[in-house]
Design a protein around this motif. Structure first.
Motif, PDB file in Angstrom:
ATOM      1  N   MET A   1       1.813   4.341   3.437  1.00 41.06           N
ATOM      2  CA  MET A   1       2.826   3.350   3.292  1.00 41.06           C
ATOM      3  C   MET A   1       2.200   1.973   4.211  1.00 41.06           C
ATOM      4  O   MET A   1       1.610   2.284   5.322  1.00 41.06           O
ATOM      5  N   VAL A   2       2.307   0.916   3.491  1.00 43.16           N
ATOM      6  CA  VAL A   2       1.683  -0.187   4.399  1.00 43.16           C
ATOM      7  C   VAL A   2       3.092  -1.169   4.506  1.00 43.16           C
ATOM      8  O   VAL A   2       3.851  -1.355   3.443  1.00 43.16           O
ATOM      9  N   ALA A   3       3.616  -1.694   5.683  1.00 41.69           N
ATOM     10  CA  ALA A   3       4.481  -2.520   5.974  1.00 41.69           C
ATOM     11  C   ALA A   3       3.967  -3.827   6.162  1.00 41.69           C
ATOM     12  O   ALA A   3       2.960  -4.055   7.066  1.00 41.69           O
ATOM     13  N   ASP A  39       1.743   8.185   7.047  1.00 37.30           N
ATOM     14  CA  ASP A  39       1.067   7.152   7.684  1.00 37.30           C
ATOM     15  C   ASP A  39       1.679   5.851   7.519  1.00 37.30           C
ATOM     16  O   ASP A  39       1.451   5.466   6.304  1.00 37.30           O
ATOM     17  N   VAL A  40       2.273   5.418   8.326  1.00 37.52           N
ATOM     18  CA  VAL A  40       2.868   3.967   7.827  1.00 37.52           C
ATOM     19  C   VAL A  40       2.263   3.025   8.794  1.00 37.52           C
ATOM     20  O   VAL A  40       2.142   2.940   9.818  1.00 37.52           O
ATOM     21  N   VAL A  41       1.446   1.942   8.056  1.00 33.51           N
ATOM     22  CA  VAL A  41       0.414   1.046   8.499  1.00 33.51           C
ATOM     23  C   VAL A  41       1.219  -0.460   8.731  1.00 33.51           C
ATOM     24  O   VAL A  41       1.616  -0.702   7.776  1.00 33.51           O
ATOM     25  N   LEU A  62      -3.518  -3.888  -0.225  1.00 40.04           N
ATOM     26  CA  LEU A  62      -3.841  -3.307  -1.627  1.00 40.04           C
ATOM     27  C   LEU A  62      -5.099  -2.327  -1.419  1.00 40.04           C
ATOM     28  O   LEU A  62      -5.521  -1.183  -2.019  1.00 40.04           O
ATOM     29  N   ALA A  63      -6.068  -2.930  -0.388  1.00 42.69           N
ATOM     30  CA  ALA A  63      -7.274  -2.285  -0.066  1.00 42.69           C
ATOM     31  C   ALA A  63      -7.181  -0.715   0.317  1.00 42.69           C
ATOM     32  O   ALA A  63      -8.166   0.021   0.338  1.00 42.69           O
ATOM     33  N   LEU A  64      -6.072  -0.651   1.059  1.00 48.82           N
ATOM     34  CA  LEU A  64      -5.661   0.712   1.857  1.00 48.82           C
ATOM     35  C   LEU A  64      -5.012   1.607   0.699  1.00 48.82           C
ATOM     36  O   LEU A  64      -5.010   2.809   1.070  1.00 48.82           O
ATOM     37  N   ASP A  67       0.744   4.132  -1.063  1.00 43.30           N
ATOM     38  CA  ASP A  67       1.754   4.856  -2.100  1.00 43.30           C
ATOM     39  C   ASP A  67       2.929   3.977  -2.217  1.00 43.30           C
ATOM     40  O   ASP A  67       3.809   3.858  -3.443  1.00 43.30           O
ATOM     41  N   LEU A  68       3.061   3.307  -1.044  1.00 44.50           N
ATOM     42  CA  LEU A  68       4.425   2.258  -0.969  1.00 44.50           C
ATOM     43  C   LEU A  68       4.108   1.384  -0.131  1.00 44.50           C
ATOM     44  O   LEU A  68       3.589   1.340   0.963  1.00 44.50           O
ATOM     45  N   VAL A  69       4.387   0.028  -0.631  1.00 45.84           N
ATOM     46  CA  VAL A  69       4.489  -1.293   0.143  1.00 45.84           C
ATOM     47  C   VAL A  69       5.953  -1.655   0.430  1.00 45.84           C
ATOM     48  O   VAL A  69       6.739  -1.708  -0.405  1.00 45.84           O
ATOM     49  N   ILE A  70       6.303  -2.020   1.770  1.00 48.51           N
ATOM     50  CA  ILE A  70       7.258  -2.553   2.352  1.00 48.51           C
ATOM     51  C   ILE A  70       7.133  -4.057   2.504  1.00 48.51           C
ATOM     52  O   ILE A  70       6.332  -4.298   3.554  1.00 48.51           O
TER      53      ILE A  70
END
Length: 221
Positions: A1-3, A39-41, A62-64, A67-70
């Motif tokens: 996940m990317v915040a 993993d929440v980045v 997006l390069a990462l 599965d989920l973007v917050i």
């Protein structure tokens, strides 16, 4: 996940990196799902507007291949009086790019700020983020409503919910935010959404342009 987003994501007001909401969300989800690789980045940058997020979306998000973007958006655009049409257009572009990547998306609306309680422009941006979510079939975490609830039910005071600058959250309120967000992310608890609309930008612009329309607009619960 990317915040991704601005200072609320980066963690301004928290006592350290482990107390930001993305870090606490990571800890909560790992505790709930032992053995799962989670993993929440944290890709928050203080002071960022929607335009700033778009400029680095490919590189930092997006390069990462998340599965989920917050995506936390709207606060700085409101405080800086970014043009309504510009904000709506940028938000829709970001939503479309994230969805084309194959990632799921959760929008995080601006925080409730007692000092901005009478500011129609600020309130309009909160409602515009909700409208953008509804128009595009994207769930919105209603942070403003949650924070109002905390204050109304005396779970927090303004000084315990917000840091000394009365803008950013604290370790405790970031923790509560992370707990509620974890509940929303669990698949069985994720709200159903409607298919995207073709006039998302127009809806948000209308809301941002008319405080009366904003107050009277019927938002999905």
């Amino acid at each position: 996940m990317v915040a991704v987003g601005s200072s609320s994501t980066e963690g301004t007001g928290a006592s350290g990196p482990t107390m930001t909401y993305p870090a606490q969300l990571d800890q909560i989800l790992e505790a709930r799902f032992p053995g799962a690789k989670i993993d929440v980045v944290n890709k928050g940058i203080g002071g960022e507007t929607a335009a700033g997020t778009l400029a680095r979306l490919d590189r930092d998000v997006l390069a990462l291949k998340p599965d989920l973007v917050i995506w936390q958006l709207g606060t700085n655009d409101a405080l800086r009086n970014v043009d309504a049409k510009t904000f709506a257009t940028q938000a829709v572009e970001g939503i479309e790019r994230i969805r084309r990547s194959g990632a799921d998306l959760l929008l995080l609306e601006p925080q409730f700020l007692p000092k901005q309680a009478g500011n129609a422009t600020y309130a309009a941006y909160v409602d515009a983020v909700r409208a953008l979510g509804a128009a595009n079939g994207v769930p919105v975490f209603r942070r403003s409503a949650v924070m109002r609830y905390w204050l109304d039910h005396k779970q927090f005071t303004a000084t315990t919910m917000l840091s000394g600058d009365q803008l950013h959250m604290t370790d405790a309120s970031y923790h509560c935010l992370a707990e509620l967000m974890a509940n929303a992310i669990v698949p069985s608890a994720m709200p159903a959404v409607e298919p995207p609309s073709t006039n998302a930008s127009a809806q948000a612009i209308k809301l941002l342009s008319g405080p009366t329309a904003v107050r009277n607009a019927e938002m999905p619960r």
